[in-house]
Motif scaffolding. Structure first.
Motif: not given
Length: 268
Positions: A165-168, A204-207, A211-216
């Motif tokens: 996820f991103e750079s992680e 963690r906040g972006r994830l 997820q709340n938006r339904g698009s990860v």
């Protein structure tokens, strides 16, 4: 009246003695000591006729200039021969590659991610606040499509797969080894496991927000050593790399893929 002068005759002893003194050299040649032999050799024989031993040695040993010229010619011939052989080998490889390309029309296999199931990714859990690390477990189903009519592929054992996820990087694993025949579609499943992954507060906040938006958005990377098979001939090993950009609705067991796109490249 003066008397008549009397001129000495040629037979006069005084006259002969005087003439000998006039023609005698100023430095007389010393006589050799007794018991010494003097041998006189003409100069033309001294300069033009070396001793027989030196003549034979001179004939057996070539001159340094001639030897250097012969060595130079040999080196040039070897260099020219090696260069011609290299050019012929290059031309043969190019011709063989062109024939293979036009006759068999090789194509790179296509890859896509069909399904994905995620465990151990509870971002909202606060049961262990002292240990914010996560242990995600991704089960990824990959679809491999070989569009070639006469070329098969052997997938080697030293493959790798990862999800990030991103750079992680969240988890890692490997793919199964198998033979991918011509005009064949193979679907296989692989488990990718991560342990002790620590996310920053911002990540963690972006994830959680995604997820709340339904698009990860996540990314799946595959690296597979592959050998092509044409008839009874196998090629050398190349690395096929696939990067799949996915968007899932949530990070759960029943995750659904909303969008996906994969790019495949070959590392020779």
């Amino acid at each position: 009246m003066m008397g008549d002068r009397i001129h000495p005759t040629s037979d006069s002893p005084t006259t002969a003695s005087t003439a000998d003194e006039i023609h005698q050299p100023f430095f007389p040649k010393p006589n050799p000591p007794p018991g010494t032999y003097v041998i006189q050799i003409p100069k033309d024989q001294i300069f033009n006729h070396p001793p027989p031993a030196n003549v034979a040695l001179h004939k057996r040993r070539p001159s340094s200039a001639a030897s250097s010229r012969r060595r130079g010619c040999t080196c040039r011939r070897c260099f020219c021969f090696s260069l011609c052989l290299l050019l012929l080998l290059t031309v043969a490889i190019v011709v063989a590659g062109a024939v293979m390309y036009f006759v068999y029309d090789p194509k790179v296999p296509r890859y896509t991610v069909d399904r994905i199931s995620i465990k151990g990714f509870d971002l909202n859990s606060t049961s262990q606040p002292s240990d914010p690390s996560i242990n995600p477990d991704f089960k990824v189903t990959v679809r491999a499509d070989n569009p070639n009519k006469k070329i098969g592929f052997y997938y080697g054992k030293r493959s790798s797969a990862s999800v990030s996820f991103e750079s992680e990087t969240l988890c890692r694993g490997s793919l199964v080894s198998f033979y991918h025949g011509p005009k064949n579609v193979t679907v296989f499943e692989t488990d990718l496991i991560g342990s002790g992954i620590r996310l920053s507060e911002s990540m963690r906040g972006r994830l959680i927000a995604d997820q709340n938006r339904g698009s990860v958005p996540i990314r799946v990377d595959l690296r597979v050593p592959v050998r092509a098979k044409v008839g009874g001939i196998k090629s050398w090993t190349v690395t096929v790399k696939a990067r799949c950009e996915l968007t899932v609705d949530r990070l759960g067991v029943d995750s659904r893929i909303k969008s996906k796109s994969c790019k495949v490249s070959v590392d020779f």
